[in-house]
Design a protein around this motif. Structure first.
Motif, PDB file in Angstrom:
ATOM      1  N   GLU A  96       0.685  -1.007   0.180  1.00 50.19           N
ATOM      2  CA  GLU A  96       0.381   0.100  -0.161  1.00 50.19           C
ATOM      3  C   GLU A  96       0.948   1.021   0.244  1.00 50.19           C
ATOM      4  N   ALA A  97       2.177   1.185   0.502  1.00 47.27           N
ATOM      5  CA  ALA A  97       3.021   2.623   0.683  1.00 47.27           C
ATOM      6  C   ALA A  97       3.240   2.671  -0.173  1.00 47.27           C
ATOM      7  N   ALA A  98       4.432   1.292  -1.306  1.00 49.97           N
ATOM      8  CA  ALA A  98       4.266   2.003  -2.625  1.00 49.97           C
ATOM      9  C   ALA A  98       3.674   1.941  -3.528  1.00 49.97           C
ATOM     10  N   ARG A  99       1.370   1.662  -3.549  1.00 52.28           N
ATOM     11  CA  ARG A  99       1.106   2.086  -4.818  1.00 52.28           C
ATOM     12  C   ARG A  99       0.569   3.505  -4.107  1.00 52.28           C
ATOM     13  N   LEU A 100       0.801   3.960  -3.088  1.00 54.69           N
ATOM     14  CA  LEU A 100       0.579   5.681  -2.775  1.00 54.69           C
ATOM     15  C   LEU A 100       1.562   7.014  -3.333  1.00 54.69           C
ATOM     16  N   ILE A 101       2.329   5.834  -2.747  1.00 56.95           N
ATOM     17  CA  ILE A 101       3.764   6.272  -3.601  1.00 56.95           C
ATOM     18  C   ILE A 101       4.141   6.600  -5.439  1.00 56.95           C
ATOM     19  N   ALA A 102       3.589   5.384  -5.787  1.00 52.63           N
ATOM     20  CA  ALA A 102       4.033   5.944  -7.444  1.00 52.63           C
ATOM     21  C   ALA A 102       2.434   6.706  -7.664  1.00 52.63           C
ATOM     22  N   GLU A 103       1.238   6.841  -6.836  1.00 54.93           N
ATOM     23  CA  GLU A 103       0.220   7.254  -7.245  1.00 54.93           C
ATOM     24  C   GLU A 103       0.775   9.071  -7.653  1.00 54.93           C
ATOM     25  N   ARG A 104       1.438   9.280  -6.663  1.00 51.81           N
ATOM     26  CA  ARG A 104       1.942  10.473  -6.198  1.00 51.81           C
ATOM     27  C   ARG A 104       2.877  10.737  -7.087  1.00 51.81           C
ATOM     28  N   THR A 105       4.561  10.319  -7.882  1.00 51.73           N
ATOM     29  CA  THR A 105       5.654  10.249  -8.342  1.00 51.73           C
ATOM     30  C   THR A 105       4.882  11.084  -9.418  1.00 51.73           C
ATOM     31  N   PRO A 106       5.957  11.709 -10.641  1.00 52.68           N
ATOM     32  CA  PRO A 106       5.764  12.233 -11.830  1.00 52.68           C
ATOM     33  C   PRO A 106       6.347  11.192 -13.251  1.00 52.68           C
ATOM     34  N   GLY A 107       5.197  11.269 -13.916  1.00 52.31           N
ATOM     35  CA  GLY A 107       5.263  10.804 -15.077  1.00 52.31           C
ATOM     36  C   GLY A 107       4.864   8.980 -14.398  1.00 52.31           C
ATOM     37  N   ASP A 108       6.160   8.538 -15.229  1.00 54.56           N
ATOM     38  CA  ASP A 108       5.579   6.231 -15.358  1.00 54.56           C
ATOM     39  C   ASP A 108       6.863   5.843 -13.962  1.00 54.56           C
ATOM     40  N   LEU A 109       7.007   6.045 -12.758  1.00 60.08           N
ATOM     41  CA  LEU A 109       8.095   5.992 -11.909  1.00 60.08           C
ATOM     42  C   LEU A 109       6.541   5.519 -10.653  1.00 60.08           C
ATOM     43  N   ASP A 110       6.288   4.228 -11.387  1.00 57.29           N
ATOM     44  CA  ASP A 110       5.709   3.453 -10.791  1.00 57.29           C
ATOM     45  C   ASP A 110       5.843   2.918 -10.018  1.00 57.29           C
ATOM     46  N   LYS A 111       7.960   1.767  -9.753  1.00 60.63           N
ATOM     47  CA  LYS A 111       8.125   0.789  -9.482  1.00 60.63           C
ATOM     48  C   LYS A 111       8.981   1.484  -7.815  1.00 60.63           C
ATOM     49  N   ILE A 112       8.663   1.137  -7.146  1.00 60.28           N
ATOM     50  CA  ILE A 112       9.346   1.988  -5.595  1.00 60.28           C
ATOM     51  C   ILE A 112      10.314   0.678  -5.187  1.00 60.28           C
ATOM     52  N   PHE A 113      11.331   0.564  -5.125  1.00 56.87           N
ATOM     53  CA  PHE A 113      12.300  -0.367  -4.545  1.00 56.87           C
ATOM     54  C   PHE A 113      12.696   1.169  -2.741  1.00 56.87           C
ATOM     55  N   PHE A 114      12.163  -0.318  -1.579  1.00 53.82           N
ATOM     56  CA  PHE A 114      12.353   1.096  -0.579  1.00 53.82           C
ATOM     57  C   PHE A 114      14.049   0.323   0.289  1.00 53.82           C
ATOM     58  N   THR A 115      14.549   1.790   0.844  1.00 53.74           N
ATOM     59  CA  THR A 115      15.920   1.347   1.895  1.00 53.74           C
ATOM     60  C   THR A 115      15.118   2.560   2.940  1.00 53.74           C
ATOM     61  N   ASN A 116      16.418   1.868   3.788  1.00 53.70           N
ATOM     62  CA  ASN A 116      16.151   2.797   5.315  1.00 53.70           C
ATOM     63  C   ASN A 116      15.916   4.571   5.689  1.00 53.70           C
ATOM     64  N   GLY A 117      16.827   4.697   4.488  1.00 54.40           N
ATOM     65  CA  GLY A 117      16.781   6.449   4.363  1.00 54.40           C
ATOM     66  C   GLY A 117      17.058   6.620   3.406  1.00 54.40           C
ATOM     67  N   GLY A 118      17.676   8.411   2.677  1.00 53.29           N
ATOM     68  CA  GLY A 118      17.769   8.386   1.754  1.00 53.29           C
ATOM     69  C   GLY A 118      19.284   8.368   1.553  1.00 53.29           C
ATOM     70  N   ALA A 119      20.239   7.896   2.367  1.00 50.51           N
ATOM     71  CA  ALA A 119      22.093   7.584   1.461  1.00 50.51           C
ATOM     72  C   ALA A 119      21.632   6.627   0.422  1.00 50.51           C
ATOM     73  N   ASP A 120      21.116   5.348   1.074  1.00 53.94           N
ATOM     74  CA  ASP A 120      21.188   4.299   0.624  1.00 53.94           C
ATOM     75  C   ASP A 120      19.579   4.073  -0.541  1.00 53.94           C
ATOM     76  N   ALA A 121      19.039   5.510  -0.504  1.00 57.05           N
ATOM     77  CA  ALA A 121      18.312   5.902  -1.809  1.00 57.05           C
ATOM     78  C   ALA A 121      19.007   5.891  -3.195  1.00 57.05           C
ATOM     79  N   VAL A 122      19.918   7.022  -2.597  1.00 60.77           N
ATOM     80  CA  VAL A 122      20.812   7.666  -3.278  1.00 60.77           C
ATOM     81  C   VAL A 122      22.056   6.740  -4.031  1.00 60.77           C
ATOM     82  N   GLU A 123      22.455   5.312  -3.092  1.00 62.61           N
ATOM     83  CA  GLU A 123      23.429   4.954  -3.397  1.00 62.61           C
ATOM     84  C   GLU A 123      22.629   3.338  -4.096  1.00 62.61           C
TER      85      GLU A 123
END
Length: 451
Positions: A96-123
């Motif tokens: 559900e979290a992935a669905r709600l985030i994908a609904e709000r991201t621009p364009g076709d950014l519809d797949k969500i890979f979860f991390t523990n924070g911002g730094a490892d998201a950038v990694e």
């Protein structure tokens, strides 16, 4: 909630902190952390009962303030049902979290890979870009911050990189637009935009377009100074990336989830990146969570080819339940709209009025609940109130300003020669005006250092 003074408890907390906690980005013997007894909404308080209006939103992440009851209840409910589960399974809160985030991201950014924070998201975004393109290099901007892990800190452009800079991380840097301190001798936004884009394309040419996997930018740089890019710049970067087959990564760890008065700052510029990193405001920082929103083309790269990366706590149920509740609260309570409305009608006008009154204010810039005041010694020369990366006695003017703000019950976000106005996105107009009045008083101290 009315804070009840308990100095003995506060002293015990500080003593234990001093004995055992190793603090980030700090010389351990030179810091004196405030012992915090509690927090609610836009305020927190210490063990002596002193209340502070938090104009820093923690580290710019409590986008719905502290202790929102609906999010607290969601965490409690999830903990009673399922505290944790491995990331290889399909879990309701995660899906559900992935669905709600994908609904709000621009364009076709519809797949969500979860991390523990911002730094490892950038990694992981950088890893995805390199694997997708088969290229080694990443271009990033000076005056940027992307995180404290090894790759993320090497991509960072500010001095926190220096101590860990390996010089072999496959990173090249360029100047992004910043008209107030233009590296391009520009006099207008149009000139700054055109020259910054020309500089970026020239950098790519000299680095070798076939070697560049990604360009990463904070959509609006956060800690580095909240420099809103001029019209056309991000669209121009998008065009350059398309021209050379480069992955465009937008870092929205700080700017995302309502901070700029839009769900994502990219929406302000009508630009869709190939990868978008997020964290912080996704669940107001209540439980650590970050992630990468992935375009269809990059997701397809790993359709039948395993993605070589993961985290034990990816999509942790408690964090995802907090994200679901936070996003729903933001939608139901109009938090994004509140940030946009009060940013335009209160923060912007009030900060510009402060600039008229205080010679220490060189420039005001921002949007939504995401603003910066550039403090200077001299408006004509634009000499910063303190030198770049100042410490100790050289930083005394900013330290005096910060102390004055705290003395007036306002907790500021201070970095180098700037103070940022980044309160919770659901702050009330009355609280906002209270904080701006305290900021007005504290700026009088900064004025004492002007020439």
């Amino acid at each position: 909630m009315t804070p009840q003074p308990n100095p003995e408890a506060g002293a015990a907390v500080k003593a234990a902190d001093r004995d055992h906690v190793f603090h980030s980005w700090s010389a351990q013997e030179l810091i004196d952390p405030l012992a915090v007894a509690g927090a609610e909404g836009s305020h927190f308080w210490d063990y002596d009962g002193r209340r502070y209006l938090d104009f820093s939103s923690g580290l710019v992440y409590t986008n719905i303030g502290y202790q929102h009851p609906k999010v607290v209840a969601a965490i409690q409910e999830q903990a009673a049902r399922m505290t944790t589960f491995a990331p290889a399974f399909a879990i309701e809160a995660r899906s559900e979290a992935a669905r709600l985030i994908a609904e709000r991201t621009p364009g076709d950014l519809d797949k969500i890979f979860f991390t523990n924070g911002g730094a490892d998201a950038v990694e992981h975004a950088i890893r995805m870009a390199r694997l997708h393109t088969g290229r080694p290099k990443v271009l990033s901007a000076y005056r940027s911050y992307h995180g404290g892990t090894q790759q993320a800190v090497n991509i960072t452009g500010d001095p926190r990189r220096w101590a860990s800079d390996s010089g072999s991380a496959g990173v090249a840097r360029f100047w992004a637009p910043y008209l107030y301190r233009s590296r391009f001798y520009a006099e207008t936004e149009e000139q700054e935009c055109a020259r910054a884009l020309e500089h970026l394309e020239t950098t790519i040419a000299f680095e070798g377009p076939s070697t560049v996997a990604a360009i990463i930018l904070e959509t609006i740089p956060g800690t580095a100074g909240i420099m809103v890019p001029p019209p056309g710049y991000l669209a121009g970067v998008r065009e350059i990336c398309d021209k050379y087959g480069i992955v465009f990564v937008l870092d929205e760890v700080m700017a995302g989830f309502g901070r700029t008065g839009e769900w994502f700052a990219a929406d302000l510029f009508d630009v869709t990146p190939d990868l978008l990193t997020f964290a912080k405001g996704v669940n107001s920082g209540y439980v650590p969570l970050g992630g990468v929103a992935i375009s269809g083309a990059i997701a397809e790269t790993f359709g039948k080819r395993p993605y070589p990366g993961g985290l034990t706590y990816s999509g942790h149920p408690l964090a995802c339940a907090a994200a679901v509740a936070t996003i729903n609260v933001m939608a139901e309570e109009g938090v994004v709209e509140n940030a946009a409305r009060l940013g335009a009608s209160v923060v912007g006008p009030e900060l510009r009025a402060l600039a008229e009154r205080h010679p220490s204010v060189g420039e005001v810039r921002g949007t939504g609940m995401f603003w910066a005041l550039e403090l200077v010694r001299n408006r004509e020369t634009r000499e910063p109130l303190v030198p770049y990366n100042a410490a100790g006695e050289a930083n005394a003017p900013m330290a005096a300003f910060a102390a004055a703000a705290k003395g007036g019950g306002l907790w500021p976000f201070v970095n180098m020669n700037r103070t940022h106005v980044v309160p919770p996105c659901n702050i009330s107009e009355a609280e906002l005006k209270e904080g701006l009045a305290a900021l007005d008083t504290a700026l009088s101290v900064a004025d004492e250092y002007t020439a």
